[in-house]
Structure formats: structure tokens, C-alpha cells
Design a protein around this motif. Structure first.
Motif, PDB file in Angstrom:
ATOM      1  N   LYS A  87      -8.853  -3.145  -9.861  1.00 13.86           N
ATOM      2  CA  LYS A  87      -9.188  -1.727  -9.989  1.00 13.86           C
ATOM      3  C   LYS A  87     -10.585  -1.474  -9.442  1.00 13.86           C
ATOM      4  O   LYS A  87     -11.481  -2.305  -9.580  1.00 13.86           O
ATOM      5  N   VAL A  88     -10.746  -0.304  -8.843  1.00 12.22           N
ATOM      6  CA  VAL A  88     -12.030   0.092  -8.244  1.00 12.22           C
ATOM      7  C   VAL A  88     -12.404   1.460  -8.778  1.00 12.22           C
ATOM      8  O   VAL A  88     -11.550   2.350  -8.891  1.00 12.22           O
TER       9      VAL A  88
ATOM     10  N   ALA B 109     -13.192   8.711 -10.009  1.00 13.84           N
ATOM     11  CA  ALA B 109     -11.812   8.226  -9.983  1.00 13.84           C
ATOM     12  C   ALA B 109     -11.782   6.742 -10.299  1.00 13.84           C
ATOM     13  O   ALA B 109     -12.723   6.006 -10.001  1.00 13.84           O
ATOM     14  N   ILE B 110     -10.686   6.316 -10.922  1.00 15.85           N
ATOM     15  CA  ILE B 110     -10.387   4.901 -11.109  1.00 15.85           C
ATOM     16  C   ILE B 110      -9.144   4.611 -10.275  1.00 15.85           C
ATOM     17  O   ILE B 110      -8.084   5.197 -10.509  1.00 15.85           O
ATOM     18  N   LEU B 111      -9.281   3.742  -9.294  1.00 20.63           N
ATOM     19  CA  LEU B 111      -8.190   3.488  -8.359  1.00 20.63           C
ATOM     20  C   LEU B 111      -7.375   2.264  -8.770  1.00 20.63           C
ATOM     21  O   LEU B 111      -7.921   1.264  -9.235  1.00 20.63           O
ATOM     22  N   GLU B 112      -6.064   2.372  -8.576  1.00 21.24           N
ATOM     23  CA  GLU B 112      -5.124   1.303  -8.897  1.00 21.24           C
ATOM     24  C   GLU B 112      -4.626   0.663  -7.597  1.00 21.24           C
ATOM     25  O   GLU B 112      -4.778   1.241  -6.516  1.00 21.24           O
TER      26      GLU B 112
ATOM     27  N   GLU C 123       0.189   9.740 -16.423  1.00 23.46           N
ATOM     28  CA  GLU C 123       0.155   9.223 -15.054  1.00 23.46           C
ATOM     29  C   GLU C 123       0.322   7.711 -14.978  1.00 23.46           C
ATOM     30  O   GLU C 123       1.008   7.198 -14.091  1.00 23.46           O
ATOM     31  N   LYS C 124      -0.286   6.983 -15.940  1.00 21.79           N
ATOM     32  CA  LYS C 124      -0.336   5.517 -15.811  1.00 21.79           C
ATOM     33  C   LYS C 124       0.215   4.763 -17.021  1.00 21.79           C
ATOM     34  O   LYS C 124       0.271   3.533 -16.998  1.00 21.79           O
TER      35      LYS C 124
ATOM     36  N   ILE D 238       0.845  -1.192   0.000  1.00 21.67           N
ATOM     37  CA  ILE D 238       0.000   0.000   0.000  1.00 21.67           C
ATOM     38  C   ILE D 238       0.885   1.248   0.000  1.00 21.67           C
ATOM     39  O   ILE D 238       1.812   1.365   0.803  1.00 21.67           O
ATOM     40  N   ASN D 239       0.606   2.189  -0.895  1.00 25.98           N
ATOM     41  CA  ASN D 239       1.472   3.357  -1.076  1.00 25.98           C
ATOM     42  C   ASN D 239       1.744   4.115   0.215  1.00 25.98           C
ATOM     43  O   ASN D 239       2.894   4.462   0.510  1.00 25.98           O
ATOM     44  N   ILE D 240       0.703   4.373   0.998  1.00 26.23           N
ATOM     45  CA  ILE D 240       0.887   5.208   2.189  1.00 26.23           C
ATOM     46  C   ILE D 240       1.652   4.483   3.293  1.00 26.23           C
ATOM     47  O   ILE D 240       2.110   5.111   4.242  1.00 26.23           O
ATOM     48  N   PHE D 241       1.810   3.156   3.165  1.00 26.09           N
ATOM     49  CA  PHE D 241       2.505   2.373   4.187  1.00 26.09           C
ATOM     50  C   PHE D 241       3.954   2.062   3.807  1.00 26.09           C
ATOM     51  O   PHE D 241       4.654   1.371   4.550  1.00 26.09           O
ATOM     52  N   ARG D 242       4.411   2.583   2.660  1.00 29.49           N
ATOM     53  CA  ARG D 242       5.690   2.120   2.122  1.00 29.49           C
ATOM     54  C   ARG D 242       6.892   2.424   3.014  1.00 29.49           C
ATOM     55  O   ARG D 242       7.903   1.731   2.938  1.00 29.49           O
TER      56      ARG D 242
END
Length: 234
Positions: free
Chosen positions: A60-61, A76-79, A167-168, A14-18
Motif C-alpha cells: 500500500k502507498v 489517498a491510500i492506494l491498493e 469500498e474495501k 494492474i487495473n487499467i491494463f486488465r
């Protein structure tokens, strides 16, 4: 691999936990549950209580809402690696949006909002990452609103292709290849246009040899040429 080890491994992605320590991750591991959901299934609906924060590991969500006339608006489309449902941390009592699995392999971790607040209070760095994530999302929403007000349908579709490629996308020669799971209707919902307009614009861009596309990807042949086309509408 044991179930708890598997969940811990997912949390590390998870990005915020890196940048968290192993001790921090183990603590979060005890507070989260790992869930799977199939394509088209909803994770939450508008007006559901905002009691849980979600961390996307796989698939994806899409996050969206409905207009008064029932039209779907995709926000938004989440990755994988992204957090969602995070406005619960900011005091949201009921969901304003829905979250729906866009692919068949969606896997996410869920954590109660009170537990998440407790973790954030004890970890200033993580608190900053979550705040930055929320700020980035709000800035994207603001840019989209400006696009809706000041740009026509064709320009909004071009902006969508270009921004998502930057971005992607993956660099291919002088261009970029954007892999996606979106229908023309999804792109229309993201750009506040119609499915017919999306199809017409994509075909025009292909005829002009600016892009090629199929159901799963959009290839921009030359980013320089595409930027020239973009500038015509600004």
C-alpha cells in the motif's frame, strides 16, 4: 520464473491494463522497470520533476502533501492494481504531493511519462481507463472537501469508516470488516481531525456496540445500525 516474465505477470494485475491484449502488455513490459521499496520510504516528494508514472502491484502507498505549518495531509491510500503519479500525463511539471510506502512489501512498476503518453495515444481504450481513473480520484477529492466544509470532526470519521468499509471491506454477517494499516494519526490526517479525536470517536462507537477495532481492522457489527448513526449527523 524469469525476471521479465515476473514483471509481465505483475503488469497483468494492474487495473487499467486488465483488458489489454498480450501484444499490448509485451510492449508495455519493455518500457517499464520493476522496483521494491520498504515501509516509510518515499517514492517521490513535492517539487520532484513529474517524469514517471507508477503502477502499484503489491503493498500500500499513501499519497499526501504538507500544509504551510508542516502538517501532513493524506489524500489517498492506494491498493495493489492502482496507478499513481498520473498527473504527469496531464502536464504536471512538478509533483504537488508525496508518495510513501505504507507497508513493508511495496512493489511497483515505473514507466516514463513520454512512453506512457505514446501507449495511450495508440490505445483509446486504455486512454479512457486512465482518464476515468483520474476523474474518479478528482470526484473523491471533491467529496472530501465537501465533508470538510459541511461536517464536523465526528461525522467525518464516521464517513471515513463507512465509505472505506463499502469500498474495501469484507462482508461479515450483517456488518463489514475493514482491514487496514493505518494508525489513529493516519486516520486523523485523512479526515482533517486530531489523533485524540479519532481515538475518542472510535471508543465511543465501540461502547455503543456499533464497531469493534484493533490495530489492523475495524469491524462494523451492523451496516444498518451504522447507517442510522451516520444519518444523525446529516
Amino acid at each position: 520464473m524469469a525476471a521479465s516474465e515476473s514483471k509481465l505477470w505483475y503488469l497483468e494485475q494492474i487495473n487499467i491494463f486488465r483488458d489489454l491484449t498480450a501484444e499490448d502488455l509485451l510492449r508495455i513490459d519493455t518500457m517499464t522497470s520493476l522496483r521494491n521499496i520498504g515501509k516509510g520510504k518515499y517514492i517521490y516528494f513535492p517539487d520532484d520533476p513529474s517524469k514517471v508514472v507508477f503502477l502499484l502491484k503489491q503493498g500500500k502507498v499513501k499519497i499526501g502533501s504538507y500544509s504551510n505549518d508542516g502538517k501532513e495531509i493524506i489524500k489517498a491510500i492506494l491498493e495493489p492494481g492502482e496507478i499513481f503519479g498520473e498527473l504527469a500525463i496531464m502536464g504536471e511539471q512538478k509533483r504537488k504531493d508525496f508518495a510513501q510506502a505504507l507497508t513493508s512489501d511495496v512493489r511497483f512498476c515505473a514507466i516514463g511519462v513520454e512512453e506512457m503518453k505514446e501507449i495511450l495515444m495508440s490505445n483509446p481504450k486504455l486512454n479512457f481507463e486512465v482518464t476515468r481513473t483520474i476523474g474518479d480520484r478528482l470526484m473523491k477529492v471533491e467529496r472530501r472537501l465537501e465533508s470538510l466544509v459541511f461536517k464536523d470532526a465526528r461525522q467525518r470519521i464516521l464517513d471515513f469508516i463507512y465509505n472505506n468499509a463499502i469500498e474495501k471491506g469484507m462482508k461479515v454477517g450483517f456488518g463489514m470488516k475493514l482491514k487496514h494499516d493505518l494508525t489513529h494519526q493516519d486516520i486523523a490526517n485523512l479526515t482533517a481531525t486530531s489523533r485524540q479525536t479519532v481515538t475518542i470517536v472510535l471508543n465511543e462507537l465501540r461502547e455503543a456496540e456499533l464497531i469493534n477495532f484493533d490495530r489492523k481492522s475495524i469491524l462494523i457489527h451492523s451496516m444498518d445500525d451504522f447507517e442510522v448513526e451516520l444519518a444523525k449527523g446529516n
